[in-house]
Design a protein around this motif. Structure first.
Motif, PDB file in Angstrom:
ATOM      1  N   UNK A  37       0.816  -1.217   0.000  1.00  0.00           N
ATOM      2  CA  UNK A  37       0.000   0.000   0.000  1.00  0.00           C
ATOM      3  C   UNK A  37       0.853   1.272   0.000  1.00  0.00           C
ATOM      4  N   UNK A  38       1.868   1.302   0.831  1.00  0.00           N
ATOM      5  CA  UNK A  38       2.694   2.514   0.922  1.00  0.00           C
ATOM      6  C   UNK A  38       3.486   2.732  -0.364  1.00  0.00           C
ATOM      7  N   UNK A  39       4.063   1.678  -0.895  1.00  0.00           N
ATOM      8  CA  UNK A  39       4.839   1.819  -2.126  1.00  0.00           C
ATOM      9  C   UNK A  39       3.922   2.214  -3.282  1.00  0.00           C
ATOM     10  N   UNK A  40       2.739   1.635  -3.354  1.00  0.00           N
ATOM     11  CA  UNK A  40       1.780   2.029  -4.397  1.00  0.00           C
ATOM     12  C   UNK A  40       1.410   3.507  -4.251  1.00  0.00           C
ATOM     13  N   UNK A  41       1.212   3.964  -3.022  1.00  0.00           N
ATOM     14  CA  UNK A  41       0.880   5.365  -2.779  1.00  0.00           C
ATOM     15  C   UNK A  41       2.027   6.284  -3.214  1.00  0.00           C
ATOM     16  N   UNK A  42       3.254   5.879  -2.930  1.00  0.00           N
ATOM     17  CA  UNK A  42       4.405   6.683  -3.349  1.00  0.00           C
ATOM     18  C   UNK A  42       4.498   6.776  -4.872  1.00  0.00           C
ATOM     19  N   UNK A  44       1.964   6.585  -6.931  1.00  0.00           N
ATOM     20  CA  UNK A  44       0.860   7.458  -7.357  1.00  0.00           C
ATOM     21  C   UNK A  44       1.258   8.922  -7.179  1.00  0.00           C
ATOM     22  N   UNK A  45       1.873   9.245  -6.050  1.00  0.00           N
ATOM     23  CA  UNK A  45       2.346  10.615  -5.834  1.00  0.00           C
ATOM     24  C   UNK A  45       3.336  10.998  -6.934  1.00  0.00           C
ATOM     25  N   UNK A  46       4.272  10.119  -7.202  1.00  0.00           N
ATOM     26  CA  UNK A  46       5.267  10.388  -8.237  1.00  0.00           C
ATOM     27  C   UNK A  46       4.598  10.629  -9.596  1.00  0.00           C
ATOM     28  N   UNK A  47       3.623   9.797  -9.929  1.00  0.00           N
ATOM     29  CA  UNK A  47       2.952   9.895 -11.224  1.00  0.00           C
ATOM     30  C   UNK A  47       2.197  11.220 -11.372  1.00  0.00           C
ATOM     31  N   UNK A  48       1.445  11.592 -10.332  1.00  0.00           N
ATOM     32  CA  UNK A  48       0.617  12.796 -10.426  1.00  0.00           C
ATOM     33  C   UNK A  48       1.384  14.106 -10.231  1.00  0.00           C
ATOM     34  N   UNK A  49       2.569  14.049  -9.673  1.00  0.00           N
ATOM     35  CA  UNK A  49       3.354  15.273  -9.553  1.00  0.00           C
ATOM     36  C   UNK A  49       4.173  15.545 -10.811  1.00  0.00           C
ATOM     37  N   UNK A  50       4.207  14.582 -11.702  1.00  0.00           N
ATOM     38  CA  UNK A  50       4.918  14.770 -12.959  1.00  0.00           C
ATOM     39  C   UNK A  50       6.421  14.796 -12.816  1.00  0.00           C
ATOM     40  N   UNK A  54      12.648   9.060 -10.953  1.00  0.00           N
ATOM     41  CA  UNK A  54      11.878   7.986 -10.287  1.00  0.00           C
ATOM     42  C   UNK A  54      12.361   7.787  -8.850  1.00  0.00           C
ATOM     43  N   UNK A  55      12.038   8.728  -7.980  1.00  0.00           N
ATOM     44  CA  UNK A  55      12.473   8.650  -6.589  1.00  0.00           C
ATOM     45  C   UNK A  55      11.816   7.544  -5.772  1.00  0.00           C
ATOM     46  N   UNK A  56      10.601   7.040  -6.102  1.00  0.00           N
ATOM     47  CA  UNK A  56      10.021   5.981  -5.261  1.00  0.00           C
ATOM     48  C   UNK A  56      10.793   4.660  -5.289  1.00  0.00           C
ATOM     49  N   UNK A  57      11.710   4.542  -6.234  1.00  0.00           N
ATOM     50  CA  UNK A  57      12.480   3.300  -6.308  1.00  0.00           C
ATOM     51  C   UNK A  57      13.354   3.112  -5.062  1.00  0.00           C
ATOM     52  N   UNK A  58      13.812   4.215  -4.458  1.00  0.00           N
ATOM     53  CA  UNK A  58      14.697   4.098  -3.291  1.00  0.00           C
ATOM     54  C   UNK A  58      13.980   3.578  -2.043  1.00  0.00           C
ATOM     55  N   UNK A  59      12.815   4.125  -1.683  1.00  0.00           N
ATOM     56  CA  UNK A  59      12.119   3.510  -0.545  1.00  0.00           C
ATOM     57  C   UNK A  59      11.651   2.090  -0.867  1.00  0.00           C
ATOM     58  N   UNK A  60      11.326   1.858  -2.135  1.00  0.00           N
ATOM     59  CA  UNK A  60      10.882   0.523  -2.528  1.00  0.00           C
ATOM     60  C   UNK A  60      12.008  -0.497  -2.335  1.00  0.00           C
TER      61      UNK A  60
END
Length: 93
Positions: A37-42, A44-50, A54-60
């Protein structure tokens, strides 16, 4: 005769607090669910902020490493726990 806390050996402590395979799996499921859930949310944030980067890869990856080791401890210790139980049964034969 009941052992006092000071007389209780390490094996006594580990036997008392050893978790069953079901308890280990029950502790892993919420960890996996919150990760998804958290990674999916991150993402989504990345996608909608344009954002281009690809910063969500690091927490993932970071959290994924911890999740991987939690899964190893959960499912590999299950097989070793069965071996321990099997060995205890064969000691008396």
């Amino acid at each position: 005769m009941k052992k006092s806390k000071a007389q209780c050996s390490h094996t006594c402590y580990s036997q008392r607090y050893e978790r069953t395979p079901e308890e280990r799996e029950q502790s892993f499921r919420p960890h996996l669910t919150s990760y998804i859930w958290v990674i999916a949310f991150l993402w989504v944030i990345w996608f909608f902020t344009g954002a281009r980067y690809m910063w969500p890869i690091y927490p993932m990856m970071g959290w994924g490493i911890g999740l991987f080791f939690h899964a190893l401890a959960t499912y590999l210790s299950r097989s070793s726990g069965n071996r321990k139980a099997h060995n205890r049964e064969n000691e008396f034969i």
